[in-house]
Scaffold this motif. Structure first.
Motif, short mmCIF file in Angstrom:
data_model
loop_
_atom_site.label_atom_id
_atom_site.label_comp_id
_atom_site.label_asym_id
_atom_site.label_seq_id
_atom_site.Cartn_x
_atom_site.Cartn_y
_atom_site.Cartn_z
N UNK A 158 7.15 0.77 1.96
CA UNK A 158 6.62 -0.26 2.85
C UNK A 158 5.11 -0.41 2.84
N UNK A 159 4.43 0.23 1.90
CA UNK A 159 2.99 0.01 1.77
C UNK A 159 2.79 -0.90 0.56
N UNK A 160 1.82 -1.82 0.62
CA UNK A 160 1.62 -2.73 -0.52
C UNK A 160 0.67 -2.12 -1.54
N UNK A 161 0.73 -2.65 -2.77
CA UNK A 161 -0.16 -2.17 -3.82
C UNK A 161 -1.62 -2.37 -3.40
N UNK A 162 -1.88 -3.53 -2.78
CA UNK A 162 -3.25 -3.82 -2.37
C UNK A 162 -3.77 -2.83 -1.33
N UNK A 163 -2.89 -2.44 -0.41
CA UNK A 163 -3.31 -1.46 0.60
C UNK A 163 -3.67 -0.13 -0.06
N UNK A 164 -2.87 0.23 -1.07
CA UNK A 164 -3.15 1.50 -1.75
C UNK A 164 -4.48 1.45 -2.49
N UNK A 165 -4.71 0.34 -3.19
CA UNK A 165 -5.99 0.18 -3.90
C UNK A 165 -7.15 0.25 -2.91
N UNK A 166 -6.95 -0.45 -1.79
CA UNK A 166 -7.98 -0.47 -0.75
C UNK A 166 -8.31 0.96 -0.30
N UNK A 167 -7.26 1.76 -0.09
CA UNK A 167 -7.48 3.15 0.35
C UNK A 167 -8.22 3.96 -0.70
N UNK A 168 -7.91 3.71 -1.98
CA UNK A 168 -8.62 4.43 -3.05
C UNK A 168 -10.08 3.99 -3.10
N UNK A 169 -10.27 2.67 -3.06
CA UNK A 169 -11.62 2.14 -3.27
C UNK A 169 -12.56 2.43 -2.11
N UNK A 170 -12.00 2.60 -0.91
CA UNK A 170 -12.87 2.91 0.23
C UNK A 170 -13.01 4.42 0.44
N UNK A 171 -12.32 5.21 -0.38
CA UNK A 171 -12.43 6.67 -0.26
C UNK A 171 -11.50 7.26 0.78
#
Lengths: 101, 318
Positions: free
Chosen positions: B93-106
């Motif tokens: 239930x998490x989107x790909x974009x949310x995961x990228x966001x979490x990586x990119x913001x640390x």
């Protein structure tokens, strides 16, 4: 806000990937991926799921088109089959002398 | 749902896992199970993606075509492994974009080992041999983990990973049988990667906060210290064959335990790197975020093209 919504709209949709590993076998679910359209989904599926000759045919379908049963309804859906043992050959008592059956 | 009902569902859930049943995405699961899996699987995926960077550094400078195609194939596998894991994680239930966001913001972490620089060609050997070696030890038990999509992704990953380690070891072997300069280069790479590789197996059991719960859910089958010991025991004889030495004066075979004893790990260094102060943390994130930003117009153009094609098709039907 408009900008965010605009970007959301442009996210590549999710596709489910089915691969036939060789002729004579059915297509099996391999996983999913994101792609802008069906053609790109096929090309990406080739690169992501068949780098080592895992397939001879690929199906892709946008995930939103799949209707799935709800595991919470498994009782109603699947339990009725449990008490129908007469659907199995072992339900029928035959003497051991009867061959080829 | 009342608290009693949730308690009841939770105990049924734990019983299913004890019976070795797999949990599938649409099954009921405790919120903590979902969150823990999102955290671990997305971090695993991020590690595969960031893990391409230290090796991508050497693709254009590989010493022969044979080495170049192998390294390219390995890096492509890592992209693939990241993608298997991202899509397995999306089922929760998490989107790909949310995961990228979490990586990119640390907000989300990735394996600290990729915050070390790859300064010579020998590092491609040491990474394949030691880093992939440690990763395999971590990953093999996950093929039997309780969450179905994670287990299935890991089966594919592990199948593909064994070539990675062999190609790395082959690079080391070639260097060690080469000129004295080449052998010194291999020794230097082992000396730099040895301790960070040991840290990859995670903090000591005493410091590891998630172990007990993870064992229950089969996200872990052996403790960090057991995995580390296994890694050391199988790697030391491989270093002997190469004829180079492991940079640990306390390393010695213990007849009684049947294992190698080893020296103290510098955990301060580990936590420094985790917290963002490793040699390449900033460089890795800048490369990742930059690639994502520079690719935005391509993603948008592909989507616009797909929409246009669809519109034209719909018009033809009318």
């Amino acid at each position: 806000m408009e900008r965010v919504r605009d970007r959301m709209k442009k996210n590549w949709p999710l596709w489910e990937v089915f691969v036939r590993s060789k002729n004579g076998l059915e297509h099996r679910h391999f996983g999913s991926l994101h792609a802008a359209d069906a053609e790109m989904a096929l090309e990406n599926a080739r690169d992501v799921y068949t780098r080592r000759n895992e397939g001879v045919s690929i199906w892709v379908v946008e995930s939103k088109h799949i209707t799935a049963s709800n595991p919470e309804h498994n009782g109603e859906l699947f339990d009725p089959a449990k008490d129908k043992v007469y659907r199995h050959p072992t339900f029928y008592d035959l003497p051991d002398d009867v061959k080829y059956m | 749902m009342s608290e009693d009902q949730i308690k009841n569902l939770e105990s049924q859930f734990e019983a299913r896992i004890t019976r070795n049943e797999k949990i599938e995405p649409k099954d009921w699961m405790p919120e903590k199970y979902r969150q823990t899996h999102i955290r671990q699987m997305s971090q695993h995926a991020h590690s595969e993606i960031v893990g391409m960077l230290p090796e991508g550094n050497w693709i254009t400078r590989a010493p022969s075509l044979r080495r170049k195609v192998a390294l390219l194939a390995k890096v492509q596998d890592e992209a693939g492994h990241g993608l298997y894991l991202y899509s397995a994680c999306e089922t929760l239930g998490i989107t790909r974009d949310e995961m990228y966001e979490q990586l990119h913001t640390g907000k989300a972490k990735y394996s600290s080992i990729f915050n070390y620089p790859s300064v010579t060609w020998a590092d491609m050997g040491a990474i394949g041999w030691l880093v992939d070696g440690a990763a395999i030890i971590n990953q093999v038990p996950l093929c039997n983990t309780s969450f179905g999509p994670y287990a299935r992704a890991m089966v594919r990953v592990c199948k593909e990973e064994s070539f990675h380690q062999r190609q790395g070891y082959e690079i080391m072997l070639k260097l060690c049988n080469g000129t004295p300069e080449q052998k010194a280069m291999a020794q230097d790479a082992l000396s730099r990667w040895w301790w960070p590789a040991l840290m990859m197996l995670g903090p000591t059991d005493a410091e590891s906060v998630h172990t007990e719960q993870s064992m229950k859910w089969k996200l872990k089958r052996k403790s960090n210290d057991e995995l580390r010991q296994q890694f050391i025991d199988q790697t030391v004889p491989q270093a002997d064959i190469l004829g180079i030495s492991i940079p640990d004066p306390d390393l010695k075979w213990n007849e009684k335990t049947g294992h190698y004893d080893f020296g103290e790990i510098d955990w301060d260094e580990f936590w420094q790197v985790v917290k963002g102060h490793g040699p390449c943390n900033k460089e890795r994130m800048a490369a990742r975020v930059g690639a994502w930003k520079r690719g935005e117009w391509v993603r948008d153009a592909a989507m616009a093209y797909a929409d246009k094609q669809k519109e034209q098709k719909d018009k033809q039907v009318v």
